[in-house]
Structures are given as structure tokens and as C-alpha cells.
Design a protein around this motif. Structure first.
Motif, PDB file in Angstrom:
ATOM      1  N   GLY A 222       0.807  -1.211   0.000  1.00 11.49           N
ATOM      2  CA  GLY A 222       0.000   0.000   0.000  1.00 11.49           C
ATOM      3  C   GLY A 222       0.839   1.260   0.000  1.00 11.49           C
ATOM      4  N   ILE A 223       0.285   2.297   0.646  1.00 13.33           N
ATOM      5  CA  ILE A 223       0.892   3.630   0.660  1.00 13.33           C
ATOM      6  C   ILE A 223       1.261   4.014   2.086  1.00 13.33           C
TER       7      ILE A 223
ATOM      8  N   ALA B 191      -9.992   9.302   6.980  1.00 14.21           N
ATOM      9  CA  ALA B 191      -9.461  10.407   7.779  1.00 14.21           C
ATOM     10  C   ALA B 191      -7.944  10.430   7.628  1.00 14.21           C
ATOM     11  N   LEU B 192      -7.448  11.310   6.770  1.00 17.10           N
ATOM     12  CA  LEU B 192      -6.012  11.440   6.526  1.00 17.10           C
ATOM     13  C   LEU B 192      -5.537  12.766   7.112  1.00 17.10           C
ATOM     14  N   ALA B 193      -4.528  12.696   7.966  1.00 12.69           N
ATOM     15  CA  ALA B 193      -4.087  13.882   8.697  1.00 12.69           C
ATOM     16  C   ALA B 193      -3.358  14.884   7.821  1.00 12.69           C
ATOM     17  N   ASP B 194      -2.725  14.437   6.742  1.00 12.37           N
ATOM     18  CA  ASP B 194      -1.929  15.334   5.896  1.00 12.37           C
ATOM     19  C   ASP B 194      -2.067  14.885   4.451  1.00 12.37           C
ATOM     20  N   THR B 195      -3.016  15.481   3.746  1.00 14.60           N
ATOM     21  CA  THR B 195      -3.268  15.086   2.364  1.00 14.60           C
ATOM     22  C   THR B 195      -2.320  15.756   1.376  1.00 14.60           C
ATOM     23  N   GLN B 196      -1.562  16.745   1.850  1.00 18.82           N
ATOM     24  CA  GLN B 196      -0.693  17.503   0.945  1.00 18.82           C
ATOM     25  C   GLN B 196       0.782  17.146   1.099  1.00 18.82           C
ATOM     26  N   THR B 197       1.083  16.170   1.915  1.00 21.23           N
ATOM     27  CA  THR B 197       2.481  15.813   2.120  1.00 21.23           C
ATOM     28  C   THR B 197       3.112  15.276   0.842  1.00 21.23           C
ATOM     29  N   GLY B 198       4.350  15.671   0.598  1.00 17.85           N
ATOM     30  CA  GLY B 198       5.082  15.153  -0.550  1.00 17.85           C
ATOM     31  C   GLY B 198       5.938  13.960  -0.200  1.00 17.85           C
ATOM     32  N   LEU B 199       6.038  13.630   1.094  1.00 16.41           N
ATOM     33  CA  LEU B 199       6.824  12.479   1.534  1.00 16.41           C
ATOM     34  C   LEU B 199       5.904  11.270   1.615  1.00 16.41           C
ATOM     35  N   ARG B 200       6.019  10.400   0.635  1.00 14.75           N
ATOM     36  CA  ARG B 200       5.127   9.250   0.513  1.00 14.75           C
ATOM     37  C   ARG B 200       5.902   8.016   0.097  1.00 14.75           C
ATOM     38  N   GLY B 201       5.450   6.872   0.540  1.00 17.87           N
ATOM     39  CA  GLY B 201       6.043   5.607   0.126  1.00 17.87           C
ATOM     40  C   GLY B 201       5.016   4.760  -0.592  1.00 17.87           C
TER      41      GLY B 201
ATOM     42  N   ALA C 290       5.921  -1.659  -4.489  1.00 14.75           N
ATOM     43  CA  ALA C 290       6.316  -1.843  -5.888  1.00 14.75           C
ATOM     44  C   ALA C 290       5.132  -2.152  -6.796  1.00 14.75           C
ATOM     45  N   ASP C 291       4.159  -2.912  -6.290  1.00 12.27           N
ATOM     46  CA  ASP C 291       3.056  -3.303  -7.158  1.00 12.27           C
ATOM     47  C   ASP C 291       2.091  -2.158  -7.471  1.00 12.27           C
ATOM     48  N   LEU C 292       2.276  -1.003  -6.836  1.00  6.28           N
ATOM     49  CA  LEU C 292       1.417   0.148  -7.105  1.00  6.28           C
ATOM     50  C   LEU C 292       1.944   1.031  -8.239  1.00  6.28           C
ATOM     51  N   VAL C 293       3.187   0.858  -8.629  1.00 13.11           N
ATOM     52  CA  VAL C 293       3.801   1.753  -9.617  1.00 13.11           C
ATOM     53  C   VAL C 293       3.052   1.762 -10.953  1.00 13.11           C
ATOM     54  N   PRO C 294       2.684   0.596 -11.531  1.00  9.19           N
ATOM     55  CA  PRO C 294       1.924   0.649 -12.801  1.00  9.19           C
ATOM     56  C   PRO C 294       0.624   1.430 -12.671  1.00  9.19           C
TER      57      PRO C 294
ATOM     58  N   VAL D  19      -6.780   0.616  -1.526  1.00 10.39           N
ATOM     59  CA  VAL D  19      -5.351   0.540  -1.218  1.00 10.39           C
ATOM     60  C   VAL D  19      -5.137   1.008   0.226  1.00 10.39           C
ATOM     61  N   PRO D  20      -4.492   0.203   1.060  1.00 10.96           N
ATOM     62  CA  PRO D  20      -4.284   0.622   2.450  1.00 10.96           C
ATOM     63  C   PRO D  20      -3.316   1.795   2.551  1.00 10.96           C
ATOM     64  N   VAL D  21      -3.565   2.668   3.509  1.00  9.61           N
ATOM     65  CA  VAL D  21      -2.708   3.834   3.734  1.00  9.61           C
ATOM     66  C   VAL D  21      -2.262   3.848   5.189  1.00  9.61           C
ATOM     67  N   GLU D  22      -0.948   3.852   5.391  1.00 12.15           N
ATOM     68  CA  GLU D  22      -0.374   3.971   6.735  1.00 12.15           C
ATOM     69  C   GLU D  22       0.128   5.402   6.914  1.00 12.15           C
ATOM     70  N   GLN D  23      -0.083   5.965   8.094  1.00 14.30           N
ATOM     71  CA  GLN D  23       0.338   7.337   8.366  1.00 14.30           C
ATOM     72  C   GLN D  23       1.453   7.337   9.407  1.00 14.30           C
ATOM     73  N   VAL D  24       2.592   7.903   9.015  1.00 15.64           N
ATOM     74  CA  VAL D  24       3.773   7.939   9.875  1.00 15.64           C
ATOM     75  C   VAL D  24       4.073   9.391  10.238  1.00 15.64           C
ATOM     76  N   PRO D  25       4.110   9.749  11.514  1.00 13.95           N
ATOM     77  CA  PRO D  25       4.408  11.140  11.895  1.00 13.95           C
ATOM     78  C   PRO D  25       5.819  11.548  11.467  1.00 13.95           C
TER      79      PRO D  25
END
Length: 349
Positions: free
Chosen positions: A107-108, A142-152, A155-159, A184-190
């Protein structure tokens, strides 16, 4: 294997400083920079000296286009690699970049800022809060920061990422919207909240780029409100004429659905007329109609008035409707091959 992808437009020394710090902390990370049409500068030579691959756009095409160019490069040369994206303006600490990279499993992963402290510009606080509320309304997430540019990204999401539309800052918001639709699951890391000189290094144009980012959501919500008003009036009129709840709901939905389909196809998603989109919308409308009937019947059985039950039902279903229409009904199909061909990858050095 993980690739750190940094889109850059007119960067300064903070970009090679970030890459050098990341290299010290995690030598295994592959470094990839996309120059989005910058003027000639020794900064990119400094990046190459650190072992980074540098791709170049001949003209400025926008952050979304730069990200897809980098992702296309990864898809071609490192198809099994996870990708971490970061900004070039010094707002991400190397320790946070490495931590997000280490958190990518599937996921992300979002590196989320707290927006606390006196050094955070007001426009950033307000912008992120507004974006978070809109995303939650459209997706239920509920996403705390939708504008962050730091994302992971796994590999299977690239296409899939290569098929997401948007050439500028709106691309990153669309990724979150379509991720919700796909489940797609989303994990949030401070991460640390870093703003330098009032965020003066950012190339985000407050008015123009905000309109680009929020336009699809705003137009869809306006279209939905218009259709809901038509639906509500038709429901009341038909209910008074027929005395049948089910017949009134079905008739009102046929009227409002015709209006909603026309507006969304022509204005919101700008999709051409096609049998696929029409059939997709009919299938969606049918599913929403069943849900509408079930929810209204349930709410009225619990003692709610017809109008109250109708309003609550529409609020519950609007995010589902947006996600399905955007991701399936009016989706513009694009293959990985055509995306790579259009990327126009050019390497120097």
C-alpha cells in the motif's frame, strides 16, 4: 530495493544536502531526481556526484508529470522496487525519508506533519485542513496530511500510479482519492513539520494550484448538491401525487440521475460520450437506488421524517458515488506503455 524519487524545479543546495544525508543514513536507497525544466544549474551535477540518476524535462511540466516520469523510469528499470517520493525544498528531514522508506510494506505510507508551531504558515494550516475535510467527505478516510510530498509506495502500485491523471499539484490528491476507491491501504507515519522562511521555497501557487487541486471535488459536490435538490423536490411532488414511497424514490432518482450524469460527464470529469460510461453510470445509479431505498426505508421505520431520512441517506452515499464515477465510470483509460512513451525520458550525464 527502494528508490527515492525527488521531483525538482529550480532547486538550490538543499536538494544535494538532502541526498547526501539520506545516502549516509541508508546507502542502499537508489537516488532518482527529475529536473522539471529548470534553468541550467550545478545543483544537478552535485546530485549526480552523489550517485543519483537525473532525468530532465525540456520544459516545466508540473510536479505530477515529473513524478510520473520518475515512476516510468522505475517501472522500466526497477520493476520490483518500492518508491519513496520527497520534495526538493528542504521540508523533509533525511531521518524521516529513511523512516518512511523502511515502513513501506504494502500500500501507501504517508509522512504526516502535525502543523503545530508558530513557524507554520497560516495558508498551510488552512489549506491542509480544508483538503483533509474534502477528502474525508469524498472517501470516508481520515487522513491527517493530504498535501504531504513524503510518501512511500509498494512496488506493485507503480503501474497504477502511472495511470493517475494530473500534471501538477492535483496529481497527489488524485492518488489519494483513487487509492480509496481501489481499497489501497494507507499507513500514516508522523514526521517533522519543517517550514523555511514562511515556505517561500515552495512553487505552489496559492490560487491557481488550489483551484487545480480542489476543482474536481468542488465541482462534484456542487453537481451532487444540484442533483440532490432536484431529487428532493421530485420526491416530495411524487410522494404527494402517488402516496407510494418506492415509486416516488424511483421516479425522483430517474429525473435527478439524468441531470447528474449529464453534468458530471461534461463538466466535472470532462469525459466524452461513450456507451461504457453510460452503462457504468446506469449500473452505479441502480446500485445507489437500491441503497437509497433500503436506507430511507430503514430510517423512516426508525421514526425519521421523509426529508430527514433523505438528507442523511444522500450524505452517506455521496462519497461512494464520487469514488466510483471518478475511478470507473468516467475514467480515462491509459496504459503503462503509453504513459512511458509520453514521458519523454531524457538523461544527461
Amino acid at each position: 530495493m527502494t528508490v527515492l524519487l525527488v521531483p525538482a524545479y529550480r532547486p538550490d543546495g538543499r536538494l544535494p544536502a538532502l541526498l547526501a544525508a539520506v545516502r549516509r543514513l541508508d546507502p542502499a536507497l537508489e537516488l532518482l531526481v527529475v529536473d522539471d525544466g529548470s534553468d541550467p544549474t550545478p545543483v544537478f551535477d552535485a546530485c549526480r556526484s552523489l550517485g543519483a540518476t537525473v532525468l530532465h524535462h525540456g520544459v516545466n511540466r508540473g510536479k505530477g508529470a515529473a513524478l510520473r516520469t520518475g515512476l516510468a523510469h522505475v517501472a522500466l528499470l526497477h520493476p520490483d522496487a518500492a518508491v519513496v517520493t520527497a520534495d526538493a525544498d528542504g521540508q523533509h528531514l533525511a531521518t524521516d525519508v529513511v523512516r518512511v522508506a523502511g515502513s513501506v510494506q504494502d500500500g501507501i505510507v504517508l509522512g504526516v506533519r502535525s502543523f503545530a508551531g508558530d513557524d507554520v504558515p497560516l495558508r498551510s494550516r488552512v489549506g491542509n485542513r480544508a483538503s483533509a475535510l474534502l477528502v474525508r467527505a469524498a472517501t470516508g478516510r481520515a487522513l491527517a496530511d493530504t498535501q504531504t510530498g513524503l510518501r512511500g509506495f509498494a512496488a506493485d502500485l507503480v503501474p497504477w500510479l502511472l495511470t493517475v491523471r494530473g500534471d501538477r499539484f492535483e496529481y497527489e490528491l488524485r492518488v489519494l482519492l483513487e487509492a480509496a476507491r481501489r481499497g489501497v491501504p494507507v499507513e500514516q507515519v508522523p514526521i517533522a513539520t519543517v517550514y523555511l522562511a514562511g515556505n517561500s521555497s515552495s512553487h505552489f501557487r496559492a490560487v491557481r494550484d488550489s483551484l487545480r487541486v480542489y476543482r474536481p471535488l468542488a465541482l462534484f459536490l456542487l453537481s451532487s448538491l444540484t442533483a440532490a435538490a432536484v431529487d428532493l423536490v421530485a420526491l416530495v411532488v411524487l410522494s404527494a401525487l402517488t402516496g407510494s414511497l418506492w415509486l416516488s424514490v424511483v421516479g425522483a432518482r430517474l429525473v435527478s440521475g439524468t441531470v447528474n450524469y449529464s453534468v458530471n460527464r461534461r463538466v466535472v470529469f470532462r469525459a466524452g460520450r461513450s456507451r461504457r460510461s453510460l452503462l457504468g453510470y446506469v449500473a452505479l445509479a441502480g446500485s445507489l437506488l437500491v441503497a437509497n431505498l433500503a436506507l430511507i426505508s430503514g430510517f423512516t421505520a426508525l421514526g425519521l421524517g421523509l426529508l430527514t431520512a433523505k438528507l442523511v441517506t444522500e450524505l452517506l452515499l455521496v462519497s461512494v458515488s464520487f469514488a466510483v464515477q471518478r475511478g470507473a465510470v468516467f475514467r480515462r483509460r491509459r496504459t503503462v506503455r503509453t504513459t512511458v512513451e509520453r514521458a519523454g525520458l531524457v538523461t544527461r550525464g
